[in-house]
Design a protein around this motif. Structure first.
Motif, short mmCIF file in Angstrom:
data_model
loop_
_atom_site.label_atom_id
_atom_site.label_comp_id
_atom_site.label_asym_id
_atom_site.label_seq_id
_atom_site.Cartn_x
_atom_site.Cartn_y
_atom_site.Cartn_z
N HIS A 175 99.46 82.87 87.65
CA HIS A 175 98.20 82.19 86.88
C HIS A 175 98.39 80.24 87.76
CE1 HIS A 175 95.38 80.28 84.46
NE2 HIS A 175 95.33 79.53 84.45
N TYR A 176 97.38 80.37 88.66
CA TYR A 176 96.57 78.85 89.34
C TYR A 176 95.76 78.08 87.99
CZ TYR A 176 95.80 75.49 92.49
OH TYR A 176 95.62 74.02 93.38
N ILE A 177 96.65 77.07 87.87
CA ILE A 177 95.89 75.82 87.41
C ILE A 177 94.82 75.23 87.72
CG2 ILE A 177 95.74 73.91 85.99
CD1 ILE A 177 98.26 74.50 84.16
N ASN A 178 94.27 75.54 87.51
CA ASN A 178 92.35 75.02 88.68
C ASN A 178 92.30 73.49 87.90
OD1 ASN A 178 91.54 76.48 89.96
ND2 ASN A 178 90.75 78.00 88.36
N PHE A 179 91.69 72.67 88.73
CA PHE A 179 91.88 70.85 88.40
C PHE A 179 90.43 71.10 87.20
CE2 PHE A 179 90.82 66.63 88.41
CZ PHE A 179 91.92 66.21 88.56
N PRO A 180 90.42 70.75 86.06
CA PRO A 180 90.01 70.30 85.22
C PRO A 180 88.85 69.99 84.95
CG PRO A 180 92.00 69.39 84.47
CD PRO A 180 92.02 69.33 85.70
N SER A 181 87.25 70.96 85.15
CA SER A 181 86.11 70.41 84.85
C SER A 181 85.80 68.87 84.21
CB SER A 181 84.65 71.87 84.81
OG SER A 181 85.09 71.47 83.71
N ALA A 182 84.66 68.30 84.54
CA ALA A 182 84.14 66.84 83.67
C ALA A 182 84.47 67.49 82.34
CB ALA A 182 83.06 66.45 84.22
N GLU A 183 83.67 68.34 81.76
CA GLU A 183 83.96 68.65 80.27
C GLU A 183 85.42 69.16 80.02
OE1 GLU A 183 81.37 68.80 76.61
OE2 GLU A 183 80.34 68.54 78.75
N THR A 184 85.77 69.94 80.17
CA THR A 184 87.64 69.56 80.03
C THR A 184 88.07 68.53 80.14
OG1 THR A 184 87.55 72.01 80.98
CG2 THR A 184 89.45 71.18 80.40
N MET A 185 87.80 67.66 81.16
CA MET A 185 88.76 66.83 80.91
C MET A 185 88.25 65.73 79.67
SD MET A 185 90.59 65.18 83.44
CE MET A 185 90.59 65.28 84.69
N LYS A 186 86.67 65.24 79.66
CA LYS A 186 86.62 65.01 78.24
C LYS A 186 86.95 65.48 77.11
CE LYS A 186 82.31 63.61 79.76
NZ LYS A 186 80.27 63.84 79.43
N GLN A 187 87.33 66.73 77.01
CA GLN A 187 87.99 67.52 76.22
C GLN A 187 89.75 66.64 75.81
OE1 GLN A 187 87.76 71.42 75.75
NE2 GLN A 187 86.11 71.14 76.04
N ILE A 188 90.68 66.29 76.82
CA ILE A 188 91.61 66.13 77.10
C ILE A 188 91.72 64.74 76.60
CG2 ILE A 188 93.19 65.82 79.09
CD1 ILE A 188 92.32 67.82 80.73
N VAL A 189 90.65 63.58 77.29
CA VAL A 189 90.53 62.34 77.03
C VAL A 189 90.31 61.33 75.72
CG1 VAL A 189 89.85 60.54 77.48
CG2 VAL A 189 90.56 61.93 79.38
N ASP A 190 90.09 63.35 75.29
CA ASP A 190 89.62 63.01 73.47
C ASP A 190 90.96 63.26 72.64
OD1 ASP A 190 87.00 62.03 73.89
OD2 ASP A 190 86.03 64.20 73.15
N VAL A 191 91.98 64.01 73.59
CA VAL A 191 93.18 64.04 72.54
C VAL A 191 93.71 63.28 72.83
CG1 VAL A 191 95.20 66.33 73.09
CG2 VAL A 191 93.16 66.97 72.88
N HIS A 192 94.00 62.70 73.80
CA HIS A 192 94.72 61.33 74.59
C HIS A 192 93.87 60.28 73.32
CE1 HIS A 192 97.99 63.45 77.19
NE2 HIS A 192 96.83 63.73 77.38
N PHE A 193 93.21 59.82 73.31
CA PHE A 193 92.77 58.73 72.91
C PHE A 193 91.08 59.01 71.73
CE2 PHE A 193 93.58 58.31 77.36
CZ PHE A 193 94.81 57.42 77.16
N PRO A 194 91.59 59.34 70.72
CA PRO A 194 90.57 60.02 70.21
C PRO A 194 89.02 58.78 69.49
CG PRO A 194 92.30 59.44 68.64
CD PRO A 194 93.03 59.76 70.11
N THR A 195 89.63 57.96 69.28
CA THR A 195 88.52 56.73 69.30
C THR A 195 87.97 55.44 70.81
OG1 THR A 195 91.32 55.13 68.91
CG2 THR A 195 89.63 56.41 66.75
#
Length: 281
Positions: A175-195
């Motif tokens: 499996h190749y992990i494609n670079f996250p889209s902007a929408e997926t990146m927002k979800q990743i940021v929300d996980v690390h910085f929920p507030t």
């Protein structure tokens, strides 16, 4: 068991499918992708999600496949023989288990991470073909045959620094992990910085993807660099206005050292800023 991601790790549908397919087929999961896209963290989260112990084998340029099985310490045995130590009569005292042996010998199934396999010599993957396929090996010095009590969940990461042999690839689910889209990146940021402020995230992501889109960058910033950059923006209380009203001729973002990792890329952005200022005159 099905891997669905965790609270700390945003897994795309394709990645979840790959993890579960490899587990079903009982084959090693070979994960490739840009550095900083969460390949190593995936193994940690799979172990957490399945409630398994994680064993880490970090591969270096000098790592040999034999070290994953076991190492025979002949020097210590020679020294002990000179000192008259009774331990010398049992060669097993000088056999040190490697990570594969630890995984095979575990009383319960474990997750084994073979991290950055492409750093080692090209023969490294070939030297593990039988062990990864048959889940067994022999200890030459003692004649012992080691067979896995439980087939471990094996996750292998690669940064694509060198090609892996076809015979090795045939034994893996890839499996190749494609670079996250902007929408997926927002979800990743929300996980690390929920507030975190949404406006700050939107502006930071826009700048981040603009930097990534610049042709000729030697090292494009990755997900981990974005997380570090946001952490610095929050720590230094950088206002959203500074990002929103940033002069378009200033190509280098604030605290750029978290995003750019070499002087060539910094100089490139500086040249772009200089050219933008000339065009605006």
């Amino acid at each position: 068991m099905k891997f669905e991601g965790t609270e700390r790790y945003v897994a795309t549908d394709d990645l979840r499918m790959a993890v579960n397919a490899a587990a079903t087929l009982q084959r090693p999961l070979l994960i490739k992708g840009e550095p900083g896209t969460g390949k190593t963290m995936l193994a940690e989260e799979v172990a957490t999600a399945f409630g398994k112990k994680l064993l880490r084998w970090h591969v270096k340029s000098t790592t040999k496949a034999q070290q994953g099985l076991y190492e025979y310490d002949a020097v210590s045995r020679l020294r002990d023989s000179q000192l008259g130590d009774d331990r010398v009569h049992d060669i097993a005292n000088y056999i040190r288990k490697g990570m594969l042996w630890e995984a095979f010998d575990a009383d319960e199934q474990v997750v084994l991470l073979i991290d950055e396999i492409d750093k080692a010599d090209i023969e490294f993957p070939n030297d593990l073909l039988v062990e990864l396929d048959k889940m067994e090996f022999s200890v030459y010095e003692t004649g012992e045959r080691v067979v896995a009590k439980h087939r471990p969940i094996i996750i292998i990461t690669s940064n694509n620094e060198k090609e892996l042999p076809d015979a090795f690839l045939r034994r893996c689910f890839f499996h190749y992990i494609n670079f996250p889209s902007a929408e997926t990146m927002k979800q990743i940021v929300d996980v690390h910085f929920p507030t975190i402020q949404k406006d700050l995230v939107n502006e930071a992501l826009e700048i981040f993807f603009q930097v990534r889109d610049i042709n000729g960058l030697k090292k494009k910033p990755s997900t981990s660099e974005l997380i570090d950059w946001l952490k610095l923006l929050l720590a230094d209380n950088i206002p959203v206005d500074l990002l929103q009203n940033r002069d378009s001729s200033e190509a280098i973002p604030p605290l750029y050292g978290a995003l750019l990792k070499n002087e060539q890329d910094v100089h490139m952005l500086q040249r772009l800023a200089f050219m933008a200022r000339r065009e605006n005159r």
